[in-house]
Design a protein around this motif. Sequence first.
Motif, PDB file in Angstrom:
ATOM      1  N   GLY A  48       0.636  -1.221  -0.157  1.00  0.00           N
ATOM      2  CA  GLY A  48       0.082   0.072  -0.041  1.00  0.00           C
ATOM      3  C   GLY A  48       0.992   1.115  -0.182  1.00  0.00           C
ATOM      4  N   LEU A  49       2.002   0.998   0.839  1.00  0.00           N
ATOM      5  CA  LEU A  49       3.014   2.352   0.823  1.00  0.00           C
ATOM      6  C   LEU A  49       3.598   2.620  -0.554  1.00  0.00           C
ATOM      7  CD1 LEU A  49       4.865   4.553   2.076  1.00  0.00           C
ATOM      8  CD2 LEU A  49       6.265   2.613   2.781  1.00  0.00           C
ATOM      9  N   LYS A  50       3.865   1.608  -1.217  1.00  0.00           N
ATOM     10  CA  LYS A  50       4.474   1.671  -2.760  1.00  0.00           C
ATOM     11  C   LYS A  50       3.280   2.233  -3.518  1.00  0.00           C
ATOM     12  CE  LYS A  50       3.844  -1.634  -5.279  1.00  0.00           C
ATOM     13  NZ  LYS A  50       3.734  -3.117  -5.337  1.00  0.00           N
ATOM     14  N   THR A  51       2.234   1.756  -3.460  1.00  0.00           N
ATOM     15  CA  THR A  51       1.035   2.523  -4.432  1.00  0.00           C
ATOM     16  C   THR A  51       0.903   3.824  -4.162  1.00  0.00           C
ATOM     17  OG1 THR A  51       0.226   0.337  -4.333  1.00  0.00           O
ATOM     18  CG2 THR A  51      -1.257   1.832  -5.367  1.00  0.00           C
TER      19      THR A  51
ATOM     20  N   VAL B 238       2.900   5.811  -3.026  1.00  0.00           N
ATOM     21  CA  VAL B 238       3.968   6.780  -3.455  1.00  0.00           C
ATOM     22  C   VAL B 238       3.952   6.960  -5.054  1.00  0.00           C
ATOM     23  CG1 VAL B 238       6.545   6.916  -3.875  1.00  0.00           C
ATOM     24  CG2 VAL B 238       5.957   5.899  -1.735  1.00  0.00           C
ATOM     25  N   ALA B 239       3.649   5.681  -5.588  1.00  0.00           N
ATOM     26  CA  ALA B 239       3.327   5.678  -7.134  1.00  0.00           C
ATOM     27  C   ALA B 239       2.202   6.690  -7.452  1.00  0.00           C
ATOM     28  CB  ALA B 239       2.847   4.660  -7.674  1.00  0.00           C
ATOM     29  N   ARG B 240       0.968   6.875  -6.711  1.00  0.00           N
ATOM     30  CA  ARG B 240       0.019   7.909  -6.933  1.00  0.00           C
ATOM     31  C   ARG B 240       0.434   9.282  -6.575  1.00  0.00           C
ATOM     32  NH1 ARG B 240      -3.730   5.385  -3.943  1.00  0.00           N
ATOM     33  NH2 ARG B 240      -4.592   4.201  -5.834  1.00  0.00           N
ATOM     34  N   PHE B 241       1.198   9.410  -5.558  1.00  0.00           N
ATOM     35  CA  PHE B 241       1.806  10.726  -5.304  1.00  0.00           C
ATOM     36  C   PHE B 241       2.774  11.309  -6.539  1.00  0.00           C
ATOM     37  CE2 PHE B 241       4.835  14.038  -4.113  1.00  0.00           C
ATOM     38  CZ  PHE B 241       4.264  14.651  -3.311  1.00  0.00           C
TER      39      PHE B 241
ATOM     40  N   ALA C 153       0.857  14.506 -13.586  1.00  0.00           N
ATOM     41  CA  ALA C 153      -0.041  14.742 -14.226  1.00  0.00           C
ATOM     42  C   ALA C 153      -0.562  16.277 -14.202  1.00  0.00           C
ATOM     43  CB  ALA C 153      -1.232  14.077 -13.898  1.00  0.00           C
ATOM     44  N   ALA C 154      -0.206  16.747 -13.129  1.00  0.00           N
ATOM     45  CA  ALA C 154      -0.438  18.209 -13.017  1.00  0.00           C
ATOM     46  C   ALA C 154       0.541  19.212 -13.224  1.00  0.00           C
ATOM     47  CB  ALA C 154      -0.905  18.609 -11.337  1.00  0.00           C
ATOM     48  N   GLY C 155       1.596  18.556 -13.810  1.00  0.00           N
ATOM     49  CA  GLY C 155       2.689  19.347 -14.453  1.00  0.00           C
ATOM     50  C   GLY C 155       3.861  19.763 -13.260  1.00  0.00           C
ATOM     51  N   HIS C 156       3.677  19.342 -11.937  1.00  0.00           N
ATOM     52  CA  HIS C 156       4.528  19.737 -11.059  1.00  0.00           C
ATOM     53  C   HIS C 156       5.976  18.932 -11.290  1.00  0.00           C
ATOM     54  CE1 HIS C 156       0.731  20.912  -8.542  1.00  0.00           C
ATOM     55  NE2 HIS C 156       1.092  22.025  -9.662  1.00  0.00           N
TER      56      HIS C 156
END
Lengths: 212, 351
Positions: free
Chosen positions: B225-228, B230-233, B239-242
Amino acid sequence: MGQSGMGDRMTTILAIDTSAGTSVAIVRDGEVLSEHSIDEIRRHAEVVGDLIVRCLSDAGITAADITDVVAGRGPGPFTGLRVGIAAAIAFAVGRTIPLHGVVSHDAVAWGRAEPCTVVTDARRREIAVSSYAAGGVAHRVAGPTLTTNDELATVADLADYPECRADTISAAALALRAEAGLRLGIDFSDHRAIYLRAPDAVPSAGPKKVLS
Amino acid sequence: MPVTEPLVLGIETSCDETGVGIVRGRTLLANVIASSMDEHAVFGGVVPEIAARAHVEALQSTIEQALHDADVTVEDLDAIAVTAGPGLAGALMVGVGAAKALAVAANKPLYGVNHLVGHVGADVLRADGTDIELPTVALLVSGGHTSLLVVRDLVDDVQMLGETIDDAAGEAFDKVARLLGLPYPGGPHIDRVAADGDPRAIAFPRGLTLPKDMAKHRYDFSFSGLKTSVARFVETAQAAGHDVDVADVAASFREAVADVLVRKAVAACQAYDVPRLLLGGGVAANARVRELAEERCAAAGIELRVPPLSLCTDNGAMIAALGAHLVARGIAPSALDFPVDSTLPVSTVQV
Ligand SMILES: [Zn+2]
């Protein structure tokens, strides 16, 4: 481990092959002193030690009497094949004696005067094949290589000879082949496994997306 | 009659290190390790078939080098020990096949032993000559395992308190490193990058620490869950271009792993009234895991032991040390026909 050349010295060979089942034998001067084999294909690491002990005991000798070790190099299913080679390496290191590698198909062709193509199962609907010309085992003209039953008939040098299908490999035949070959000065110093296939693994293509 | 200072050669092949070590009682004489780590790099994790092939190729030189380093012969040995499990089955079989043949060749007794208990056994080899103190809680963290044990006796009283229910902590480091474009193995690179980051920048989840999980999984770990998370973050930011602040992500991720590892280990020491914690496995090299363990153990009055790194990562010396301990205690050798067991429980110290 020393050099592989044998010259005129008298050898007592311990041979181990795990390319099919587990087969162990001791051979001296053309005579099979003992051989024990277990055909099961998933118990190599379990049984290899006991088979060596039984062969020594039946031959009426101790580990110190072994002068040379022969490992069957395959081809064969990798997980099992490695066990015999690992055992052969360790035995040779443990006694500081020479280790020789012999293609396991040679054990099937051993003793046949007529040409033959040795065929063993390679799983995944493939077969491993080696062809031997007239004159027997010293004349492997092709292989070992992977093919399929359908393709076999079309592969030059493999299709020319009568097929000899084998489910088991005899360590005694392997040892006899090595003994005869060493007398002729054949170099068996390469004892690496013959895999014929690269490991199944795909280089990572970057992280998988979690957001769709 | 048991030998009190037995000379034992140990063989370890449970994962991607071919380890051959030699000890005399509690004294380390040789610790030779050949690693196939570089061959796994392009795959982002250990490939069992590659590891097993590498073991066979490394066997002869590692055994010979160990005998040379220890300046002993096979005849001098009192026994041979080998990892029987847990680990990668095909890799274990190489070591077990070799150990059996070596034992027969040298006419020496053979001990098939537990890899995880071997990590605890590494602490027998203390440079200062002191004796291992028991009972101890042991936190064993690597790319192959994440386990919390309580050890009251090295021969017959080892209890598993908890382990990972998905990825090993070391695997999580590898996967997150990949997400951040860092090389394999991930641990050292995340450590390096995290040094410049803020561990409180992102609140990544601590697996299995919520009250609802604690009833069933008090001492278990979960890192998938932690790995996921981090991936989501990372993906959301991209995606937001940051720009993703790699240092902050690495530091926050590492903090989440270290926090949950040390929190559960300290809780186990307290619950079982054991004032000692032993770290083992490659992740014991992680700077933040060590630092946090030192801090919290000191605060809780727990003595922390971390063997030298060469005895923390998988190695044959720890297997030899455990074997020597069994010999010194007069324990009978293993039968020669034992199988490898990729899921060998820690309660089985010797097969
Ligand atoms: Zn380990």
